[in-house]
Design a protein around this motif. Sequence first.
Motif, PDB file in Angstrom:
ATOM      1  N   LEU A 184       0.811  -1.228   0.000  1.00 52.63           N
ATOM      2  CA  LEU A 184       0.000   0.000   0.000  1.00 52.63           C
ATOM      3  C   LEU A 184       0.842   1.275   0.000  1.00 52.63           C
ATOM      4  N   PRO A 185       1.816   1.438   0.911  1.00 52.01           N
ATOM      5  CA  PRO A 185       2.598   2.681   0.919  1.00 52.01           C
ATOM      6  C   PRO A 185       3.426   2.873  -0.349  1.00 52.01           C
ATOM      7  N   LEU A 186       3.860   1.767  -0.953  1.00 47.43           N
ATOM      8  CA  LEU A 186       4.719   1.855  -2.142  1.00 47.43           C
ATOM      9  C   LEU A 186       3.998   2.523  -3.309  1.00 47.43           C
ATOM     10  N   VAL A 187       2.683   2.287  -3.437  1.00 45.69           N
ATOM     11  CA  VAL A 187       1.924   2.897  -4.537  1.00 45.69           C
ATOM     12  C   VAL A 187       1.238   4.193  -4.102  1.00 45.69           C
ATOM     13  N   ALA A 188       1.013   4.352  -2.780  1.00 46.26           N
ATOM     14  CA  ALA A 188       0.290   5.530  -2.276  1.00 46.26           C
ATOM     15  C   ALA A 188       1.195   6.737  -2.077  1.00 46.26           C
ATOM     16  N   ALA A 189       2.502   6.512  -1.923  1.00 47.32           N
ATOM     17  CA  ALA A 189       3.440   7.590  -1.571  1.00 47.32           C
ATOM     18  C   ALA A 189       3.360   8.808  -2.490  1.00 47.32           C
ATOM     19  N   PRO A 190       3.336   8.652  -3.825  1.00 49.81           N
ATOM     20  CA  PRO A 190       3.333   9.840  -4.685  1.00 49.81           C
ATOM     21  C   PRO A 190       2.118  10.751  -4.486  1.00 49.81           C
TER      22      PRO A 190
ATOM     23  N   LEU B 154       3.892   6.476   5.517  1.00 50.33           N
ATOM     24  CA  LEU B 154       4.042   7.699   4.719  1.00 50.33           C
ATOM     25  C   LEU B 154       4.544   8.860   5.572  1.00 50.33           C
ATOM     26  N   GLY B 155       4.418   8.732   6.885  1.00 50.73           N
ATOM     27  CA  GLY B 155       4.901   9.778   7.782  1.00 50.73           C
ATOM     28  C   GLY B 155       6.345   9.592   8.203  1.00 50.73           C
ATOM     29  N   ILE B 156       6.927   8.440   7.867  1.00 49.00           N
ATOM     30  CA  ILE B 156       8.314   8.161   8.260  1.00 49.00           C
ATOM     31  C   ILE B 156       9.258   8.160   7.054  1.00 49.00           C
ATOM     32  N   VAL B 157       8.895   7.443   6.012  1.00 50.15           N
ATOM     33  CA  VAL B 157       9.769   7.328   4.830  1.00 50.15           C
ATOM     34  C   VAL B 157       9.477   8.477   3.867  1.00 50.15           C
ATOM     35  N   PRO B 158      10.490   9.286   3.497  1.00 54.89           N
ATOM     36  CA  PRO B 158      10.257  10.424   2.586  1.00 54.89           C
ATOM     37  C   PRO B 158      10.018   9.972   1.149  1.00 54.89           C
ATOM     38  N   LEU B 159       9.490  10.882   0.335  1.00 54.05           N
ATOM     39  CA  LEU B 159       9.206  10.561  -1.061  1.00 54.05           C
ATOM     40  C   LEU B 159      10.476  10.580  -1.910  1.00 54.05           C
ATOM     41  N   TYR B 160      11.388  11.514  -1.603  1.00 60.10           N
ATOM     42  CA  TYR B 160      12.615  11.658  -2.383  1.00 60.10           C
ATOM     43  C   TYR B 160      13.848  11.544  -1.489  1.00 60.10           C
ATOM     44  N   GLY B 161      14.991  11.236  -2.125  1.00 58.25           N
ATOM     45  CA  GLY B 161      16.254  11.186  -1.404  1.00 58.25           C
ATOM     46  C   GLY B 161      16.699   9.765  -1.104  1.00 58.25           C
ATOM     47  N   PRO B 162      17.755   9.618  -0.264  1.00 57.09           N
ATOM     48  CA  PRO B 162      18.239   8.279   0.092  1.00 57.09           C
ATOM     49  C   PRO B 162      17.220   7.532   0.950  1.00 57.09           C
ATOM     50  N   HIS B 163      17.094   6.240   0.715  1.00 55.17           N
ATOM     51  CA  HIS B 163      16.145   5.388   1.448  1.00 55.17           C
ATOM     52  C   HIS B 163      14.731   5.984   1.401  1.00 55.17           C
ATOM     53  N   SER B 164      14.348   6.469   0.223  1.00 55.42           N
ATOM     54  CA  SER B 164      13.024   7.069   0.018  1.00 55.42           C
ATOM     55  C   SER B 164      12.171   6.139  -0.836  1.00 55.42           C
ATOM     56  N   PHE B 165      10.909   6.520  -1.031  1.00 56.07           N
ATOM     57  CA  PHE B 165      10.023   5.740  -1.890  1.00 56.07           C
ATOM     58  C   PHE B 165      10.520   5.760  -3.339  1.00 56.07           C
ATOM     59  N   GLN B 166      11.104   6.876  -3.760  1.00 55.62           N
ATOM     60  CA  GLN B 166      11.675   6.966  -5.107  1.00 55.62           C
ATOM     61  C   GLN B 166      12.836   5.981  -5.252  1.00 55.62           C
ATOM     62  N   TRP B 167      13.677   5.909  -4.225  1.00 57.64           N
ATOM     63  CA  TRP B 167      14.812   4.981  -4.217  1.00 57.64           C
ATOM     64  C   TRP B 167      14.326   3.528  -4.269  1.00 57.64           C
ATOM     65  N   ILE B 168      13.269   3.221  -3.523  1.00 58.71           N
ATOM     66  CA  ILE B 168      12.699   1.864  -3.518  1.00 58.71           C
ATOM     67  C   ILE B 168      12.120   1.534  -4.891  1.00 58.71           C
ATOM     68  N   ALA B 169      11.463   2.526  -5.524  1.00 58.94           N
ATOM     69  CA  ALA B 169      10.887   2.322  -6.861  1.00 58.94           C
ATOM     70  C   ALA B 169      11.964   1.972  -7.879  1.00 58.94           C
ATOM     71  N   HIS B 170      13.129   2.604  -7.754  1.00 58.40           N
ATOM     72  CA  HIS B 170      14.247   2.327  -8.669  1.00 58.40           C
ATOM     73  C   HIS B 170      14.797   0.915  -8.472  1.00 58.40           C
ATOM     74  N   HIS B 171      14.461   0.300  -7.349  1.00 54.15           N
ATOM     75  CA  HIS B 171      14.879  -1.085  -7.068  1.00 54.15           C
ATOM     76  C   HIS B 171      13.679  -2.027  -7.170  1.00 54.15           C
ATOM     77  N   HIS B 172      12.791  -1.736  -8.117  1.00 55.32           N
ATOM     78  CA  HIS B 172      11.642  -2.601  -8.452  1.00 55.32           C
ATOM     79  C   HIS B 172      10.671  -2.796  -7.292  1.00 55.32           C
ATOM     80  N   HIS B 173      10.499  -1.763  -6.462  1.00 59.72           N
ATOM     81  CA  HIS B 173       9.544  -1.797  -5.340  1.00 59.72           C
ATOM     82  C   HIS B 173       9.762  -3.016  -4.447  1.00 59.72           C
ATOM     83  N   ASN B 174      11.014  -3.296  -4.159  1.00 59.36           N
ATOM     84  CA  ASN B 174      11.368  -4.440  -3.324  1.00 59.36           C
ATOM     85  C   ASN B 174      10.861  -4.229  -1.888  1.00 59.36           C
ATOM     86  N   ILE B 175      10.026  -5.171  -1.410  1.00 55.24           N
ATOM     87  CA  ILE B 175       9.430  -5.041  -0.080  1.00 55.24           C
ATOM     88  C   ILE B 175      10.495  -5.095   1.016  1.00 55.24           C
ATOM     89  N   GLY B 176      11.509  -5.942   0.804  1.00 51.18           N
ATOM     90  CA  GLY B 176      12.590  -6.036   1.782  1.00 51.18           C
ATOM     91  C   GLY B 176      13.304  -4.703   1.963  1.00 51.18           C
TER      92      GLY B 176
END
Length: 283
Positions: free
Chosen positions: A9-15, A222-244
């Motif tokens: 849910l957070p992976l797709v809701a973040a933007p 969504l209140g802890i992990v930022p949308l942009y930057g290191p260890h962000s949702f954008q960073w996770i998206a670049h790694h194929h939305h890996n849950i780990g």
Amino acid sequence: AIGGGMLALPLVAAPDGFWLSEGFLVIIWLLMTLTGLMVLEVTLAFEPYQNNFHTMAKETVGPWGQLLAWLVILILLYALTSAYIEGASSLLTVTLNSWGFKVPKIVNAALFTFVLGLVVYSGTHQVDRWIRLLMSIKGVALLFTLTLLAPHISYHTMIEHTPGFHYVFIIMPIFLTAFGFHTVIPSLVNYIGKDAKRLRRIIVIGALIPFLIYSVWLLVSLGIVPLYGPHSFQWIAHHHHNIGLFMASVDYWAHSTIGQIGLTTFSNIAVTTSFLGVTLGLF
């Protein structure tokens, strides 16, 4: 319902940020509760063990409807099963690596599928027993984790989003899947019997509990992990939305080792219970 879909849910809701995503969640919750009651109504019109989607579609909309329903349900369940196997193997690989064990992802996937496949094959009663046990552990882990993570919520991070409705067609399917309990309704009717009042209560409460938990989960993640930057949702998206990696990002920003243990416990069990529920419907 409260399983692997919740982690996505957070992976797709973040933007779209918290408030817009919460609005989508309310709509989907109401829609899935209503359609769940409608599926139950049709299921109750058939005799036990003659109430699968294949038979119900044939009797209500004819052979072409039967073929369409069969294909759609089968594709949905196989897609969900493969998604949960992928999610479980990803989480297991990250967890085992943190413990110093280098086990290939394909081995983790095969072991997960084989062991839990045996549970499903043994029947609804065994699945019920395992899910009751795992849900109890998962509930404690989730409550414990959310309590520890809540103080780290940042309002600025929570409302950070991309203006507009650009991601609505990505959000909706994932949110729908997170409430995807409809395929087990025939199994529930066969297991409990034609107690319409009790079954309606199960559908309504069984959809309300995930809605409340998903709302809190979106607020925290969504209140802890930022949308942009290191260890962000954008960073996770670049790694194929890996849950780990998402779990690792929550740990990175929350700086809570105990919270990470609780989150890891919850996420591994969540994928397990989802797999059991979906494959029970498939079986």
